[in-house]
Write a protein that holds these residues in place. Sequence first.
Motif, mmCIF file in Angstrom:
data_model
loop_
_atom_site.group_PDB
_atom_site.id
_atom_site.type_symbol
_atom_site.label_atom_id
_atom_site.label_comp_id
_atom_site.label_asym_id
_atom_site.label_seq_id
_atom_site.Cartn_x
_atom_site.Cartn_y
_atom_site.Cartn_z
ATOM 1 N N LYS A 233 0.820 -1.202 0.000
ATOM 2 C CA LYS A 233 0.000 0.000 0.000
ATOM 3 C C LYS A 233 0.856 1.255 0.000
ATOM 4 N N GLY A 234 0.238 2.352 -0.387
ATOM 5 C CA GLY A 234 0.922 3.638 -0.389
ATOM 6 C C GLY A 234 0.458 4.499 -1.539
ATOM 7 N N ASP A 235 0.494 5.810 -1.344
ATOM 8 C CA ASP A 235 0.043 6.762 -2.364
ATOM 9 C C ASP A 235 1.197 7.425 -3.102
ATOM 10 N N THR A 236 2.418 7.195 -2.669
ATOM 11 C CA THR A 236 3.550 7.840 -3.332
ATOM 12 C C THR A 236 3.732 7.234 -4.722
ATOM 13 N N PRO A 237 4.387 7.949 -5.628
ATOM 14 C CA PRO A 237 4.658 7.370 -6.946
ATOM 15 C C PRO A 237 5.427 6.057 -6.856
ATOM 16 N N GLN A 238 6.367 5.977 -5.919
ATOM 17 C CA GLN A 238 7.139 4.741 -5.785
ATOM 18 C C GLN A 238 6.242 3.572 -5.389
ATOM 19 N N ALA A 239 5.289 3.821 -4.456
ATOM 20 C CA ALA A 239 4.385 2.756 -4.026
ATOM 21 C C ALA A 239 3.430 2.359 -5.147
ATOM 22 N N GLN A 240 2.911 3.336 -5.870
ATOM 23 C CA GLN A 240 1.999 3.032 -6.968
ATOM 24 C C GLN A 240 2.715 2.254 -8.073
ATOM 25 N N ARG A 241 3.938 2.619 -8.345
ATOM 26 C CA ARG A 241 4.731 1.894 -9.342
ATOM 27 C C ARG A 241 4.934 0.439 -8.923
ATOM 28 N N ALA A 242 5.250 0.234 -7.654
ATOM 29 C CA ALA A 242 5.466 -1.121 -7.150
ATOM 30 C C ALA A 242 4.172 -1.932 -7.166
ATOM 31 N N GLN A 243 3.039 -1.293 -6.876
ATOM 32 C CA GLN A 243 1.761 -2.002 -6.923
ATOM 33 C C GLN A 243 1.454 -2.473 -8.343
ATOM 34 N N LEU A 244 1.670 -1.598 -9.309
ATOM 35 C CA LEU A 244 1.449 -1.992 -10.702
ATOM 36 C C LEU A 244 2.283 -3.224 -11.038
ATOM 37 N N ARG A 245 3.555 -3.215 -10.667
ATOM 38 C CA ARG A 245 4.416 -4.352 -10.982
ATOM 39 C C ARG A 245 3.945 -5.633 -10.302
ATOM 40 N N THR A 246 3.494 -5.529 -9.041
ATOM 41 C CA THR A 246 3.036 -6.711 -8.321
ATOM 42 C C THR A 246 1.798 -7.316 -8.973
ATOM 43 N N TYR A 247 0.820 -6.490 -9.336
ATOM 44 C CA TYR A 247 -0.403 -6.990 -9.966
ATOM 45 C C TYR A 247 -0.073 -7.676 -11.299
ATOM 46 N N VAL A 248 0.724 -6.995 -12.135
ATOM 47 C CA VAL A 248 1.052 -7.562 -13.446
ATOM 48 C C VAL A 248 1.862 -8.843 -13.279
ATOM 49 N N HIS A 249 2.771 -8.858 -12.315
ATOM 50 C CA HIS A 249 3.624 -10.019 -12.053
ATOM 51 C C HIS A 249 2.789 -11.243 -11.678
ATOM 52 N N GLU A 250 1.890 -11.090 -10.706
ATOM 53 C CA GLU A 250 1.088 -12.238 -10.263
ATOM 54 C C GLU A 250 0.192 -12.768 -11.375
ATOM 55 N N LEU A 251 -0.415 -11.870 -12.143
ATOM 56 C CA LEU A 251 -1.239 -12.324 -13.259
ATOM 57 C C LEU A 251 -0.374 -12.942 -14.353
ATOM 58 N N GLY A 252 0.891 -12.509 -14.456
ATOM 59 C CA GLY A 252 1.796 -13.142 -15.412
ATOM 60 C C GLY A 252 1.958 -14.624 -15.143
ATOM 61 N N HIS A 253 1.992 -15.016 -13.873
ATOM 62 C CA HIS A 253 2.066 -16.440 -13.545
ATOM 63 C C HIS A 253 0.827 -17.181 -14.065
ATOM 64 N N ALA A 254 -0.326 -16.536 -14.048
ATOM 65 C CA ALA A 254 -1.538 -17.181 -14.555
ATOM 66 C C ALA A 254 -1.440 -17.453 -16.051
ATOM 67 N N PHE A 255 -0.627 -16.654 -16.772
ATOM 68 C CA PHE A 255 -0.367 -16.911 -18.193
ATOM 69 C C PHE A 255 0.738 -17.954 -18.382
ATOM 70 N N ASN A 256 1.181 -18.567 -17.293
ATOM 71 C CA ASN A 256 2.219 -19.605 -17.315
ATOM 72 C C ASN A 256 3.604 -19.027 -17.560
ATOM 73 N N LEU A 257 3.853 -17.836 -17.068
ATOM 74 C CA LEU A 257 5.188 -17.256 -17.114
ATOM 75 C C LEU A 257 5.913 -17.548 -15.806
ATOM 76 N N LEU A 258 7.109 -18.088 -15.904
ATOM 77 C CA LEU A 258 7.920 -18.366 -14.727
ATOM 78 C C LEU A 258 8.707 -17.130 -14.339
ATOM 79 N N HIS A 259 9.276 -17.165 -13.136
ATOM 80 C CA HIS A 259 10.202 -16.113 -12.741
ATOM 81 C C HIS A 259 11.388 -16.100 -13.697
ATOM 82 N N SER A 260 12.006 -14.958 -13.837
ATOM 83 C CA SER A 260 13.069 -14.783 -14.834
ATOM 84 C C SER A 260 14.217 -15.766 -14.643
#
Length: 638
Positions: A233-260
């Motif tokens: 959580k957080g309203d700062t640009p850094q927190a919002q940027r990290a939230q975007l990455r977390t959401y996209v990352h977790e859904l990426g696993h649903a597309f069968n993408l492994l960690h790098s």
Amino acid sequence: MISGLYQGQDGDSRLELRVDVDGPRPTRRVSGDLFSVAGATTSYVGSFVAGSADIRVEGDQAWIEGQATFSHHALNTFLGIHIAPEGSEAVIDGHTYRIAKASPFFRSVLLEQDSVVGTVPFVEYATGQLPAPTGSPARTLNVAAAYAEAGVEIKTVPPHVIPVDGSGTDLAWDDAELHHAMEQQFSLFTDAPSWRVWLLVASKHVGGYRGIMFDYNDAHQRQGSAVFYDAIKGDTPQAQRAQLRTYVHELGHAFNLLHSWQKNLATPPQPLGPSGGFGDLSWMNYVQNYLPGGEQGYWAAFPFQFTDPELIHIRHGFYRDVAMGANAFGTGAAEIAPFEQPVADESGLALEVRGKDSFAFGEPIVVELKLAYTGEPRSTHGHLHPDTEFTQVCITQPNGRTVLYRPMMRYCVDTSPQIRLDETHPALYRSAYIGHGRDGHYFQQPGEYKVRAQYIAADGSRIVSPALTVRVRYPVNAVDHQVAELMLGEEQGKLFTLLGSDSPTLRAGNQALDEVIDRYGTHPLAVYARMVKGLNAERGFKAITKDKRLRVRPPDPKQGAEQLSAVVAEDGIDNITLNLVMRRLARAEARQGDLTKANAVMDQMVDTFEAKGVNPIVLGQIRRQAELTKEALSAEAG
């Protein structure tokens, strides 16, 4: 723009064709899925992809010819496609399809996002708020926009805010509760492959993780994931940027993408990017592990996109390899070559797998992982458990086949606090139950197994342990056979992984463990059944009902203390698990109003490990742990 999704039909054969020849980041590929139509039903036949076809684009027309790779047997692997305003046509495996453009996207996914009351789901992030790499234009991204740039349309259904019913204010979710929530909510979905995924915005995980893709252990995997608001959580640009990455990352696993850093464990194995995968500028890498430069280096260079190989997978992977609920995560990656020691190792770290001399048939297989420094002190991360996937375990079975232990729950830790191994803290220890994972039970027959582990250090070094021999004994008598059968069910394996659950989907497994306790209570393996039942009773349990309400079953400290006291008395479990059991027993006693008895359990814990002869440094850590537990229970009691 020519690129996008085209559809057509020839008799009872239907085609979905993905043409990727122009537009943003074209991969110069065409791929498609073939279906058979019979009456009012449509069945999947197979997929194909052409990665090196002859492609000619002139204005609003395109000609594509070449050989394709099919997921199934095809009589003719040559394809020919002509796209033109006056009419388009595709000749594939003996069929001629009149095709029409259906979408500028290559694929479309339905996302249902539910959130627990008190959390604030992520909305969007403007990439121009913070410095970004040259060539990455400033734009506003949300989850749908990030996937749109990859060529995938994310359609959302109206979200649900889940209110809390019942007692308790602890909204920290554990694995069993997440598993049950997924099972309950997925009754709304077709229990089959489909382009649909569920995302839960929960408050926090008991392990402090940022996100998890936890749908692994059934016939239709990769349909459920969660993010944890308190950690991101957080309203700062850094927190919002990290939230975007977390959401996209977790859904990426649903597309069968492994960690790098794990793409070499996929099937077919994919080459690792720079620095063993840690150098990938991808949604699927961990920010803090990026090489070179860690978090600062990652954000200075990350263009908010998937890598080229990931883009090819998302757009053109075979249907069953990408669609949610189809092929299992890391399809086919269970059978691997055993981990081999590096030719040269100057990491200064040593990994060891330790365990009992032998296990009874049906006994949960638990091993201890030890990471120590050799020579000079070393700093690294503390993610030594295979559930975080910085550590992997391979198991060579009696028939010679080697499989990868794949955890039922897959954590995205996203933070890697450093630990220093030196004279005052010479080693790190973790206990891991590896008897059951998303491929089922790994030790299903008596015999001799070889277990080897690999730890990926903070600098990308891959530390491989010597092989541990695990012997599973043959049953001695009929009772041993009967108890083993009760212990080795699929649902029982899940319950051992989850340390118990109230989920109705695991009712048969709970009944089997009850039978072990009731009928075979004096058998040595009954201690494990009591442990699972006791740990589950001692904690509260959260469940999301079909009408989207969160209900909390309060702890049953009396039942928990009864079962866990018996576990401690028998002393048949490994040391690290015994430590957990005794701390949970102390909590159960405190919740019944007896702090004196709770403190006595902690004193007993110290005495027990002192009698076991654990080394003085570890014993000192246990003493401090006991005192901290006493303080926490006293504070909880008010």
